[in-house]
Scaffold this active site. Sequence first.
Site: not given
Ligand code: KDG
Ligand code: MG
Length: 402
Positions: A37, A122, A147, A159, A210, A212, A236, A262, A283, A312, A339, A402
Amino acid sequence: MKITRAWVNICSPGRNFVTLKVETDEGFYGLGDATLNGREMAVASYLTEHVVPCIIGRDPFQTEDIWQYLYRGAYWRRGPVTMAAIAAVDVALWDIKGKALQTPVYNLLGGKSREGVLVYAHAHGNSTEEVIADVQKHMEMGYLAVRAQSAIPGLDSTYGVPKKAQPYEPAERGLPSESRWSSELYLRHTPRLFEKLRAAIGEDVHLLHDVHHRLTPIEAARLGKELEPFHLFWMEDPVPAELQEGFKIIREHTTTPVATGEVFHSIWDAHDLIRNQWIDYIRMSVVHSGGLTHLKKVADFASLYHVRTGCHGATDLSPVTMAAALHFGIAVHNFGIQEHMPHSAETNAVFPHAYSFKAGYMYPGDAPGLGVDLDESLAKKYPYQRAYLPINRRLDGTLTDW
Ligand code: KDG
Ligand code: MG
């Protein structure tokens, strides 16, 4: 059998995907996802310029030797670009093997260890009430695990919560957007969110969250401790994971289960986390960690330490990766959860697939190989568009994770 041709397809049916197609002299072909990505073209070029010429003429059944050839043979090892490219070849070859042997890939990975693959959905919202309603909506859809991500009072965006009323998709066209972050505001809000959420929905659904990569170990330890009464399935990516020892601090303070991986590419990113039992779920995804050949070894290593899988499965992992994850998830003994962030209708049309969802579980289907295809003429209607993930700054402007 010999590989006769391989090429990269880049398309953007709602979001960008990079797909490798490998053809053989016996008429079988296989697909591998190579999407990274926000850095898609780096993997596409790595494959076209450096990998494809080396696999022509090879026997597609030799998944182990070809994996070692691309990993050790490059001299430059690991990294997201290299490992996504290796994954694309590896998954395409497992797809070919399955088609040639007329059997689903899961049978080549040990056969079914379970009837279905437990998935989590999600849910998100701009307020606690919206999050609760979204979790309830997913429970009504049949999900057994959800989640929950919430907007944080005092922050413009965060996020996991869409900016507009549309499915969440973090990558945006144009240059990277900037978000503001405050760990203090987040840590104040999140335990209250889960307290109200549990009170509203009861104990019967698994809840996940998450972080993140946004906290320090001691902040994550505090969060884990405060979330303990609400029995999360996992917390997560509590911290950025380059420093594996950081998880030791979290582990020493809380019984909230921890998941990470991930952004990992190989077992070496998770080696200490697993052997010290600092995490509960690994993950890593098929696409970003070298394909099924490497991920199976990661799972087998993790199984020795009571660590289970939780691949992931965001929308930037294409339906080819989703299919591979489901074959993997139904086969490995130490599977935990998968997920499920559903792809858009455009994406699903470009990648017709045999997998399905029913009552909280997903099923890879019984088609030979992976059971997923690429409609190349439809894909042409969606040309690549440069897109980036956002970046994050603290309230004082300092760049953060991020
Ligand atoms: O490309 C980044 C995403 O895949 C990520 O931000 C998604 O953290 C994520 C998740 O757990 O799905
Ligand atoms: Mg994640």
